[in-house]
Design an enzyme around this catalytic site. Sequence first.
Site, mmCIF file in Angstrom:
data_model
loop_
_atom_site.group_PDB
_atom_site.id
_atom_site.type_symbol
_atom_site.label_atom_id
_atom_site.label_comp_id
_atom_site.label_asym_id
_atom_site.label_seq_id
_atom_site.Cartn_x
_atom_site.Cartn_y
_atom_site.Cartn_z
ATOM 1 N N HIS A 74 0.806 -1.226 0.000
ATOM 2 C CA HIS A 74 0.000 0.000 0.000
ATOM 3 C C HIS A 74 0.841 1.279 0.000
ATOM 4 O O HIS A 74 0.559 2.191 0.772
ATOM 5 C CB HIS A 74 -0.916 0.016 1.227
HETATM 6 C C1 LIG Z 1 0.183 -7.396 -4.805
HETATM 7 C C2 LIG Z 1 -0.747 -6.274 -4.409
HETATM 8 C C3 LIG Z 1 -1.837 -6.569 -3.581
HETATM 9 C C4 LIG Z 1 -2.700 -5.541 -3.200
HETATM 10 N N1 LIG Z 1 -3.857 -5.855 -2.530
HETATM 11 C C5 LIG Z 1 -4.807 -4.920 -2.362
HETATM 12 C C6 LIG Z 1 -6.092 -5.262 -1.879
HETATM 13 O O1 LIG Z 1 -6.395 -6.428 -1.604
HETATM 14 N N2 LIG Z 1 -7.012 -4.262 -1.741
HETATM 15 C C7 LIG Z 1 -6.717 -2.964 -2.023
HETATM 16 O O2 LIG Z 1 -7.583 -2.093 -1.829
HETATM 17 N N3 LIG Z 1 -5.504 -2.604 -2.480
HETATM 18 C C8 LIG Z 1 -4.556 -3.554 -2.693
HETATM 19 N N4 LIG Z 1 -3.357 -3.212 -3.246
HETATM 20 C C9 LIG Z 1 -3.067 -1.793 -3.477
HETATM 21 C C10 LIG Z 1 -3.828 -1.176 -4.654
HETATM 22 O O3 LIG Z 1 -3.983 -2.096 -5.686
HETATM 23 C C11 LIG Z 1 -3.063 0.070 -5.109
HETATM 24 O O4 LIG Z 1 -3.032 1.009 -4.051
HETATM 25 C C12 LIG Z 1 -3.694 0.770 -6.311
HETATM 26 O O5 LIG Z 1 -3.950 -0.139 -7.347
HETATM 27 C C13 LIG Z 1 -2.757 1.870 -6.798
HETATM 28 O O6 LIG Z 1 -3.344 2.538 -7.869
HETATM 29 P P1 LIG Z 1 -2.540 3.639 -8.700
HETATM 30 O O7 LIG Z 1 -3.437 4.099 -9.771
HETATM 31 O O8 LIG Z 1 -1.985 4.630 -7.745
HETATM 32 O O9 LIG Z 1 -1.273 2.857 -9.299
HETATM 33 P P2 LIG Z 1 -1.243 1.569 -10.235
HETATM 34 O O10 LIG Z 1 -2.547 0.864 -10.216
HETATM 35 O O11 LIG Z 1 -0.038 0.809 -9.843
HETATM 36 O O12 LIG Z 1 -1.098 2.158 -11.694
HETATM 37 C C14 LIG Z 1 0.038 2.775 -12.213
HETATM 38 C C15 LIG Z 1 0.103 2.429 -13.697
HETATM 39 O O13 LIG Z 1 1.004 3.300 -14.344
HETATM 40 C C16 LIG Z 1 1.827 2.556 -15.213
HETATM 41 N N5 LIG Z 1 3.070 3.299 -15.365
HETATM 42 C C17 LIG Z 1 3.929 3.637 -14.380
HETATM 43 N N6 LIG Z 1 4.969 4.339 -14.887
HETATM 44 C C18 LIG Z 1 4.749 4.457 -16.214
HETATM 45 C C19 LIG Z 1 5.474 5.066 -17.275
HETATM 46 N N7 LIG Z 1 6.626 5.701 -17.065
HETATM 47 N N8 LIG Z 1 4.974 4.978 -18.524
HETATM 48 C C20 LIG Z 1 3.798 4.344 -18.751
HETATM 49 N N9 LIG Z 1 3.077 3.744 -17.778
HETATM 50 C C21 LIG Z 1 3.550 3.805 -16.525
HETATM 51 C C22 LIG Z 1 1.992 1.234 -14.497
HETATM 52 O O14 LIG Z 1 2.442 0.205 -15.360
HETATM 53 C C23 LIG Z 1 0.613 1.013 -13.933
HETATM 54 O O15 LIG Z 1 -0.234 0.356 -14.847
HETATM 55 C C24 LIG Z 1 -2.452 -4.196 -3.627
HETATM 56 C C25 LIG Z 1 -1.356 -3.924 -4.452
HETATM 57 C C26 LIG Z 1 -0.513 -4.943 -4.853
HETATM 58 C C27 LIG Z 1 0.639 -4.606 -5.770
#
Ligand SMILES: Cc1cc2nc3c(=O)[nH]c(=O)nc-3n(C[C@H](O)[C@H](O)[C@H](O)COP(=O)(O)OP(=O)(O)OC[C@H]3O[C@@H](n4cnc5c(N)ncnc54)[C@H](O)[C@@H]3O)c2cc1C
Length: 542
Positions: free
Chosen positions: A471
């Site tokens: 997280h």
């Molecule tokens: C293994 C795991 C288990 C988890 N379990 C839970 C759970 O059970 N419940 C829950 O609520 N949360 C859980 N989480 C946390 C939750 O999924 C994350 O907090 C949330 O998905 C983050 O969203 P975000 O949009 O900030 O980032 P992300 O969803 O990580 O999205 C970022 C995106 O940007 C892309 N990206 C990054 N840099 C670049 C670049 N330079 N060029 C192009 N693309 C790029 C990445 O590839 C990715 O697709 C978990 C996370 C993980 C990894």
Amino acid sequence: MKADGAFDYIVIGAGSAGCVLAQRLTASGDNRVLLVEAGGQDRNIWIHIPLGYGKLFSNPKVNWLYTSEPEPELNDRRIIQPRGKVLGGSSSINGLLYIRGQAEDFDHWRQRDNTGWSYQEVLPYFRRAEDQERGEDEFHGIGGLLAVSDVCEPHPLCEAFLAAVQQAGLPLNDDFNGPTQEGAGYYQLTTRNGRRWSTAVGYLRPALRRQNLEVVANALVTRILFNGRRAIGISYERGGAMRTAHAQGEVILAGGAFNSPQLLQLSGVGPAPLLKSLGIDVIANMPGVGADLQDHLQVRMQYHCTEPITMNDIMCSRRRQLAAGLRYVLWRKGLLTIGAGYAGGFFRTDPSAATPDVQVHIIIFSADTAGAALHTFPGFIASVCQLRPESRGHVRIRSTDPREPPAIQPRYLSAPNDREVLTRGLKLLRRIMTQPAMQRYIVEERAPGPGCRSDEDLLAFAREVGTTVFHPTSTCRMGSDLNAVVDERLRVRGLERLRVVDGSTMPTIVSGNTNAAVIMIAEKGSDMILADAKAGSVAAAG
Ligand SMILES: Cc1cc2nc3c(=O)[nH]c(=O)nc-3n(C[C@H](O)[C@H](O)[C@H](O)COP(=O)(O)OP(=O)(O)OC[C@H]3O[C@@H](n4cnc5c(N)ncnc54)[C@H](O)[C@@H]3O)c2cc1C
């Protein structure tokens, strides 16, 4: 539309937040949106079968596979830091638990000068996002693009846990996202009909037919382009070729808590001494970019179970595997539908605390580490994590190469309070596990085991095995102080036409799993972007 052309909005990263943005910003048909994602299509079957999440931990095709720097308070261990690198981002590889956090978390955000982010003001966005299987009420919505479902059936170990919680004098709660978070119950999951409901499935897919949305996958954004202090586009690499795309409206960074600060730093937005040491021209000296990293540290206790009712028992028998597979295919039921926790709870380790300060997960399998092979005997895990860590870490680039992972240093347990709460949490968990209802299922506590007795022993155990619950947040934190990176409308402070909309913007980590709160931020962020464009005040933060 050509990806090399000009767009109204460019969204970097098709993760939890990015897919929401792509959906909402293209809905009217008026805006041309480019969504650029480093990972590929979400075709891997294990993405869509909830239990398959264990198979995605070490797959470089869908996971950035980061690790932390050696952690001083965790015996210098490097901690795995998986992040989704695929359409849907981390929502395609996460543990599927649907938890929003506590109402007080958001009121705290508001108290830190973030106008518009109190619980009453964010609740409508949680409700708008939601398609709650149980139906609609004051706290829950239906008809949204995020499916939320109950687990398909009770499990004897979870039933025993709930009975033990009561025997320990603690409350039950059948809705962690309702009037109060405190108590124990079954988790709800972001699934529908036994399939994962990532934001790629729920938000992006319905938008793909729109003429005004261009999605470019397998494309790594290497830099945000500026004209003076105004963001005008991006450069990205795809198939070995460098390309550029320009935004007439805004560039919106949704790369997540590690990659968003990394890309800002690579683009000249970050702590000046760091950027200068790498020869990067400084566009804005912002010490807060990559600072204030927060994460939940989880400690897992392992139990040898008296009965062959755990996932271990299924995975070590071909016949049982086949039966479980068949049950899933025919009825979308059974063990393939479960997420990272089956049941769990939120508790106060200190009666004087205003709200729960630890979260417990009951996981009906056991393995030595997350993603490792399951034990061959009946086993399960009960874990505890502290909900509001005071430890603060950082994310810093090490070179100008966008392919080189940044240095990730969460500094788990560096705050004394975190060590105390976690130790109390382990004691509380043991109190529950030693109640009669639970004892009937326990041959022995395998780890830490009976030799671990004192507070010092428990803390030493936490240092030895503690690991992330995945997280990370707050590395491009919202606020009005000097270290804040975005303002309350998610605009990068001091720059124009640039926002960050993802988990990195949380002022403080929420008290629970983070996916739902990220989706809420993106729902609200989309409204802000559209409203500002209408009002003619596009992303020019003060
Ligand atoms: C293994 C795991 C288990 C988890 N379990 C839970 C759970 O059970 N419940 C829950 O609520 N949360 C859980 N989480 C946390 C939750 O999924 C994350 O907090 C949330 O998905 C983050 O969203 P975000 O949009 O900030 O980032 P992300 O969803 O990580 O999205 C970022 C995106 O940007 C892309 N990206 C990054 N840099 C670049 C670049 N330079 N060029 C192009 N693309 C790029 C990445 O590839 C990715 O697709 C978990 C996370 C993980 C990894």
